[in-house]
Design a protein around this motif. Structure first.
Motif, PDB file in Angstrom:
ATOM      1  N   THR A  79       0.809  -1.221   0.000  1.00 28.43           N
ATOM      2  CA  THR A  79       0.000   0.000   0.000  1.00 28.43           C
ATOM      3  C   THR A  79       0.842   1.271   0.000  1.00 28.43           C
ATOM      4  O   THR A  79       0.292   2.364   0.125  1.00 28.43           O
ATOM      5  N   PHE A  81       4.199   3.733  -1.684  1.00 26.53           N
ATOM      6  CA  PHE A  81       4.354   4.524  -2.897  1.00 26.53           C
ATOM      7  C   PHE A  81       5.503   4.067  -3.786  1.00 26.53           C
ATOM      8  O   PHE A  81       5.856   4.760  -4.731  1.00 26.53           O
ATOM      9  N   ASP A  85       4.443  -1.249  -5.175  1.00 24.37           N
ATOM     10  CA  ASP A  85       3.262  -1.239  -4.312  1.00 24.37           C
ATOM     11  C   ASP A  85       2.004  -1.076  -5.147  1.00 24.37           C
ATOM     12  O   ASP A  85       1.702   0.032  -5.613  1.00 24.37           O
ATOM     13  N   PRO A  88      -3.625  -1.286  -3.738  1.00 31.95           N
ATOM     14  CA  PRO A  88      -4.857  -0.515  -4.008  1.00 31.95           C
ATOM     15  C   PRO A  88      -5.298  -0.579  -5.471  1.00 31.95           C
ATOM     16  O   PRO A  88      -6.501  -0.652  -5.758  1.00 31.95           O
ATOM     17  N   GLU A  89      -4.344  -0.564  -6.391  1.00 33.00           N
ATOM     18  CA  GLU A  89      -4.679  -0.653  -7.813  1.00 33.00           C
ATOM     19  C   GLU A  89      -5.231  -2.036  -8.165  1.00 33.00           C
ATOM     20  O   GLU A  89      -6.087  -2.167  -9.045  1.00 33.00           O
ATOM     21  N   GLY A 103     -10.292   3.881   5.444  1.00 30.36           N
ATOM     22  CA  GLY A 103      -9.016   4.561   5.195  1.00 30.36           C
ATOM     23  C   GLY A 103      -8.898   5.840   5.995  1.00 30.36           C
ATOM     24  O   GLY A 103      -7.836   6.163   6.536  1.00 30.36           O
ATOM     25  N   ARG A 107      -6.069   6.365   8.910  1.00 27.27           N
ATOM     26  CA  ARG A 107      -5.108   7.467   8.870  1.00 27.27           C
ATOM     27  C   ARG A 107      -5.235   8.372  10.096  1.00 27.27           C
ATOM     28  O   ARG A 107      -4.238   8.866  10.616  1.00 27.27           O
ATOM     29  N   GLN A 120       1.019   9.120   3.768  1.00 28.93           N
ATOM     30  CA  GLN A 120       1.477   8.171   2.763  1.00 28.93           C
ATOM     31  C   GLN A 120       0.780   6.820   2.850  1.00 28.93           C
ATOM     32  O   GLN A 120       1.079   5.921   2.073  1.00 28.93           O
ATOM     33  N   SER A 121      -0.167   6.659   3.768  1.00 25.06           N
ATOM     34  CA  SER A 121      -0.912   5.413   3.868  1.00 25.06           C
ATOM     35  C   SER A 121      -2.017   5.372   2.824  1.00 25.06           C
ATOM     36  O   SER A 121      -2.806   6.297   2.696  1.00 25.06           O
ATOM     37  N   ARG A 122      -2.055   4.279   2.082  1.00 22.46           N
ATOM     38  CA  ARG A 122      -3.133   4.089   1.111  1.00 22.46           C
ATOM     39  C   ARG A 122      -4.041   2.959   1.578  1.00 22.46           C
ATOM     40  O   ARG A 122      -4.509   2.142   0.783  1.00 22.46           O
ATOM     41  N   LEU A 124      -7.205   0.930   2.463  1.00 19.44           N
ATOM     42  CA  LEU A 124      -8.406   0.903   1.634  1.00 19.44           C
ATOM     43  C   LEU A 124      -9.356  -0.168   2.159  1.00 19.44           C
ATOM     44  O   LEU A 124      -8.910  -1.238   2.569  1.00 19.44           O
TER      45      LEU A 124
END
Length: 169
Positions: A79, A81, A85, A88-89, A103, A107, A120-122, A124
């Motif tokens: 998750t 950058f 990673d 999420p995609e 999310g 965060r 920077q946390s994605r 989801l």
């Protein structure tokens, strides 16, 4: 008239660790999630470690979403950058409904622990085919935050005023 508290409903949960470097011996994040969910009374259906490949992740998570046996998918890793990673995609297109609050709350809690680095946390969350899917960062601390701060309550039918169990069973 008395309103009895609902009973605990054990859920069937699959755990995926996304990592190019971890194996069963070094996967402390996946191990934490498996132990936490079984300790809470849920059932571990499957635990898998996959390299960070968008299509492999999507294929496995698709299989779990399609399975009547799996009600929740917990994913740790992939998750960030970096170019590798892709969690999420991989997962985003599979979701029928995004759980924005997962999310956001993740965060918020993490901000109290790590400050602005949480940007920077994605992390989801979402629902697909009556299956809840939650993606968390790969650190064991992040998994602990996600489980203890959000998921333990939201995957418990006794938690009020609302939880996700009614959407999964």
């Amino acid at each position: 008239m008395s309103h009895a508290s609902p009973a605990f409903v054990p859920l069937n949960i699959a755990v995926l660790t996304v990592s190019d470097t971890r194996n069963e011996d070094t996967d402390s994040s996946g191990r934490f999630l498996a132990e936490a969910l079984t300790g809470a009374g849920h059932h571990l259906v499957e635990k898998v470690i996959l390299k960070d490949d968008k299509y492999d992740i999507r294929a496995l998570v698709s299989r779990w979403i399609a399975s009547a046996e799996v009600q929740v998918v917990l994913i740790t890793g992939g998750t960030g950058f970096t170019g590798r990673d892709t969690t999420p995609e991989a997962v985003g297109p599979l979701l029928d409904t995004v759980i924005d609050g997962f999310g956001e709350l993740f965060r918020h809690i993490t901000y109290q622990e790590l400050g602005t680095s949480t940007v920077q946390s994605r992390a989801l969350g979402g629902l697909a085919n009556r299956t809840a899917v939650f993606c968390m960062p790969g650190s064991t601390g992040a998994c602990r935050t996600g489980w203890n701060g959000i998921l333990a309550e939201q995957l418990d039918a006794r938690h009020k005023p609302c939880n996700f169990v009614q959407h999964l069973v």
